[in-house]
Design an enzyme around this catalytic site. Structure first.
Site, PDB file in Angstrom:
ATOM      1  N   TYR A  79     -25.072 -15.859  10.453  1.00  0.00           N
ATOM      2  CA  TYR A  79     -24.369 -14.686   9.956  1.00  0.00           C
ATOM      3  C   TYR A  79     -23.908 -14.877   8.513  1.00  0.00           C
ATOM      4  CZ  TYR A  79     -20.747 -11.304   9.041  1.00  0.00           C
ATOM      5  OH  TYR A  79     -19.995 -10.316   8.448  1.00  0.00           O
ATOM      6  N   HIS A 109     -18.627  -3.319  -1.662  1.00  0.00           N
ATOM      7  CA  HIS A 109     -17.270  -3.486  -1.170  1.00  0.00           C
ATOM      8  C   HIS A 109     -16.219  -3.204  -2.251  1.00  0.00           C
ATOM      9  CE1 HIS A 109     -19.248  -4.948   2.317  1.00  0.00           C
ATOM     10  NE2 HIS A 109     -18.224  -5.617   2.830  1.00  0.00           N
ATOM     11  N   ASN A 223     -14.065 -13.130   1.671  1.00  0.00           N
ATOM     12  CA  ASN A 223     -13.565 -13.169   3.047  1.00  0.00           C
ATOM     13  C   ASN A 223     -12.264 -13.954   3.089  1.00  0.00           C
ATOM     14  OD1 ASN A 223     -14.069 -12.200   5.599  1.00  0.00           O
ATOM     15  ND2 ASN A 223     -16.049 -13.211   5.771  1.00  0.00           N
ATOM     16  N   TYR A 308      33.995  -6.016   7.331  1.00  0.00           N
ATOM     17  CA  TYR A 308      32.815  -6.756   7.781  1.00  0.00           C
ATOM     18  C   TYR A 308      31.907  -7.163   6.626  1.00  0.00           C
ATOM     19  CZ  TYR A 308      33.685  -5.463  12.702  1.00  0.00           C
ATOM     20  OH  TYR A 308      34.206  -5.316  13.944  1.00  0.00           O
ATOM     21  N   ARG A 311      33.785 -10.289   5.438  1.00  0.00           N
ATOM     22  CA  ARG A 311      34.071 -11.310   6.455  1.00  0.00           C
ATOM     23  C   ARG A 311      32.821 -11.779   7.181  1.00  0.00           C
ATOM     24  NH1 ARG A 311      36.866  -9.745  11.687  1.00  0.00           N
ATOM     25  NH2 ARG A 311      37.221  -7.825  10.524  1.00  0.00           N
ATOM     26  N   PHE A 397     -10.191 -14.956   8.996  1.00  0.00           N
ATOM     27  CA  PHE A 397      -9.932 -13.955   7.961  1.00  0.00           C
ATOM     28  C   PHE A 397      -8.886 -12.930   8.396  1.00  0.00           C
ATOM     29  CE2 PHE A 397     -13.729 -12.872  10.454  1.00  0.00           C
ATOM     30  CZ  PHE A 397     -13.230 -11.787  11.151  1.00  0.00           C
ATOM     31  N   GLU A 482     -15.156  -4.185  13.579  1.00  0.00           N
ATOM     32  CA  GLU A 482     -13.850  -4.693  13.176  1.00  0.00           C
ATOM     33  C   GLU A 482     -12.802  -3.748  13.757  1.00  0.00           C
ATOM     34  OE1 GLU A 482     -14.473  -4.756   8.983  1.00  0.00           O
ATOM     35  OE2 GLU A 482     -16.093  -6.230   9.146  1.00  0.00           O
TER      36      GLU A 482
END
Length: 601
Positions: A79, A109, A223, A308, A311, A397, A482
């Site tokens: 792959y 991409h 990746n 508060y 404190r 990844f 994915e």
């Protein structure tokens, strides 16, 4: 150290230590920290690859070359090396098209949108990607890694849009834009002018050659989780600083509001011993003692308990400090993690695959051969034996780790803003403080800190939206290949914006508290807090009549971001940190006696 994986014992060579001198770093894939990566965003920073790390890179590349030169000639596939990507992973690509495959991957991409990340953020992104590649599990060529280092050192930074990543398979779009410029295509920041120009022209002018990708290198470039992690590293580093500044701001407000340090006594926090809570209480005691002239002017007379927001500050600030520490620890691991897919393992890269603690070298080799022999097949594969190592597909990844912790970071740090704004409300509200309304001596004619408080409130409100976790969402992509993603890129951007807002909120509190101190002059606060007051007054004079407030807020915000406020009190905190337990107990007893005496008076 070691652990069991799939019946095999995996031992990891101990991590090295990053060598860093001022702005120069030797990256080894094992030792980078968030604070060190943040420094690499500065101009003038330079890097190099460690010798041992480069040897791992060479060995990993040999595994890829073995596959290309021998294995694929026999019809085998792996792959990302000779297949398509995502949904196209079952399509085999011929050997003479492997370069086109990698180039097309980067170009296709590059689909990010929106404003680009800053040059500083891009430097961190490139440095982190180089560090991960130096780990030696990506199969990139050494000469390609050298070209990336040369581009970093020449400050040749690609233009990287901030939006477009879903955080699995890592930050694909941003890292593709990063790689495209290094290939001599697309836009690049001009290191000489700061403007955006053409990458090919800028590289040529700097004497650099565009990267020519070969088998697997496109995938190796993109990746991983480096966008979310590099932005996250900046966020957590700045969060550490602003959390300390919030403690200092709280101490200033306690003094200005005539509060008491009694609620910070160690005995209270020793019986609820969360690390952050104990540390913050100790820090506040250090900042507020010995008791000041200002405290002696009122001796906490007529009061029973502070609000508060004063404190309970150790309890509120403390969990934020603990959250930041946790997030930083996770990110430090992520910065030095191999997040590629597929991953390359060579026989001598620091890992041993053995059948047990007493396995011989022959046992190891038999296990390796058996593993490869069982899993190897003639279709798109998750494992391939490459001679002296193997290539294996996995899911490192996926950005869920940084995504989750950066959502935690935003939630935690936003609370510092919430409680700081509440203290600011008390400073500017005369019914709560006894100070002039909005800290101006001519109310009506002047508005003082009225709208500065509104700014703080507005940022707190925005943080409530930014704190909604992005990592609770997922959406299927790439043809459902994915089908679960992290949304880590958005988590990182939100976290950084939240931290930026809190820096401003705390700056406004410090500015207002210093203004409040003017009402007590000539009486002084503690030495530590006087040092902070003096630092602020170097940039911002006391507020007399109304003036342009944005400049004052920005000036103190910049002091916070520079680290100068923490540095100003550090000598005073250091004096307290070196006390023995007996000395601390004696000082606390003395403090109690002083408080009791003053409160009686």
């Amino acid at each position: 150290v070691g652990w069991w994986v799939g019946g095999y014992r995996v031992r990891c060579v101990p991590r090295g230590r990053l060598t860093m001198s001022k702005a120069k770093a030797v990256l080894d894939g094992c030792s980078l920290t968030c604070s060190q990566l943040t420094k690499l965003g500065g101009q003038g920073a330079s890097i190099q690859i460690g010798v041992d790390a480069m040897a791992k890179v060479v060995r990993a590349r040999e595994m890829v070359d073995n596959l290309v030169e021998r294995g694929f000639n026999e019809g085998h596939v792996a792959y990302g090396i000779n297949t398509g990507f995502g949904l196209f992973s079952n399509i085999v690509v011929e050997n003479d098209q492997l370069t086109d495959l990698q180039n097309n991957l980067i170009r296709s991409h590059c689909a990010g949108i929106g404003d680009p990340i800053s040059r500083e953020q891009t430097r961190r992104l490139l440095a982190l990607r180089i560090n991960v590649l130096a780990k030696g599990h990506s199969g990139i060529r050494p000469e390609t890694l050298d070209q990336m280092v040369a581009a970093f050192n020449a400050d040749c930074m690609s233009v990287v849009p901030a939006k477009g990543t879903v955080g699995a398979s890592g930050d694909l779009a941003p890292l593709s834009h990063l790689a495209l410029g290094l290939m001599g295509e697309g836009p690049m920041w001009d290191p000489d002018t700061g403007a955006i120009g053409e990458a090919a022209e800028i590289l040529a002018r700097k004497g650099l050659s565009p990267i020519t990708l070969q088998a697997k290198e496109g995938l190796a470039m993109i990746n991983g989780t480096q966008l979310m992690s590099s932005i996250g590293a900046d966020a957590v580093t700045r969060a550490e600083n602003v959390a300390m500044c919030a403690d200092i701001a709280c101490a200033l407000s306690v003094e200005a509001l005539k509060g008491t340090p009694r609620s910070f006594e160690p005995c209270i926090h020793a019986v609820r011993p969360h690390q952050g809570q104990v540390e913050v209480a100790g820090r506040l005691i250090s900042l507020l003692t010995p008791l000041s002239e200002m405290y002696s002017s009122h001796n906490y007379t007529g009061q029973v308990q502070d609000a508060y927001s004063l404190r309970c500050s150790p309890q509120v600030h403390g969990i934020v400090h603990d959250t930041i520490r946790f997030v930083g620890g996770v990110l430090d691991v992520e910065l030095n993690s191999a997040t590629d897919n597929p991953m390359v393992f060579s026989g001598a890269d620091g890992f041993e695959i053995v059948c047990g603690d007493n396995a011989t070298l022959e046992d190891q080799e038999a296990a390796r051969q058996d593993w490869g022999g069982v899993l190897k097949k003639r279709t798109s594969d998750t494992f391939y034996n490459a001679g002296d190592g193997f290539v294996i597909s996995g899911g490192n990844f996926h950005g869920e780790y940084p995504a989750k912790v950066l959502d935690y970071l935003a939630i935690g740090v936003s609370e510092l803003g919430n409680i700081s704004e509440r203290r600011l409300e008390r400073l500017v509200n005369p019914s709560l403080s006894g100070l002039p309304a909005f800290l101006t001596n001519e109310p009506g004619l002047n508005s003082g800190f009225m709208i500065a408080h509104c700014t703080s409130a507005a940022l707190c409100s925005e943080n409530k939206v930014l704190s909604h976790p992005s990592s609770v969402d997922t959406i299927s992509t790439s043809g459902a290949k994915e089908d679960h993603v992290s949304m880590g890129g958005f988590a990182a951007r939100k976290a950084l914006e939240t931290v930026s807002h809190v820096e401003t909120i705390v700056a406004i509190e410090i500015l207002a508290a210093c203004q409040a101190l003017e009402n007590f002059r000539p009486l002084k606060t503690t030495d530590a807090l006087e040092a902070v007051h003096a630092l602020v007054r170097e940039k911002v004079p006391p507020l007399g009549v109304d003036r342009y407030m944005t400049a004052d807020i920005e000036a103190v915000t910049e002091i916070i971001r520079s680290g100068a406020i923490v540095e100003a009190v550090q000598p005073h905190l250091a004096l307290h940190s070196h006390r023995t337990a007996a000395e601390m107990e004696a000082e606390i007893l003395e403090l109690r006696a002083q408080l009791a005496e003053k409160e009686t008076k």
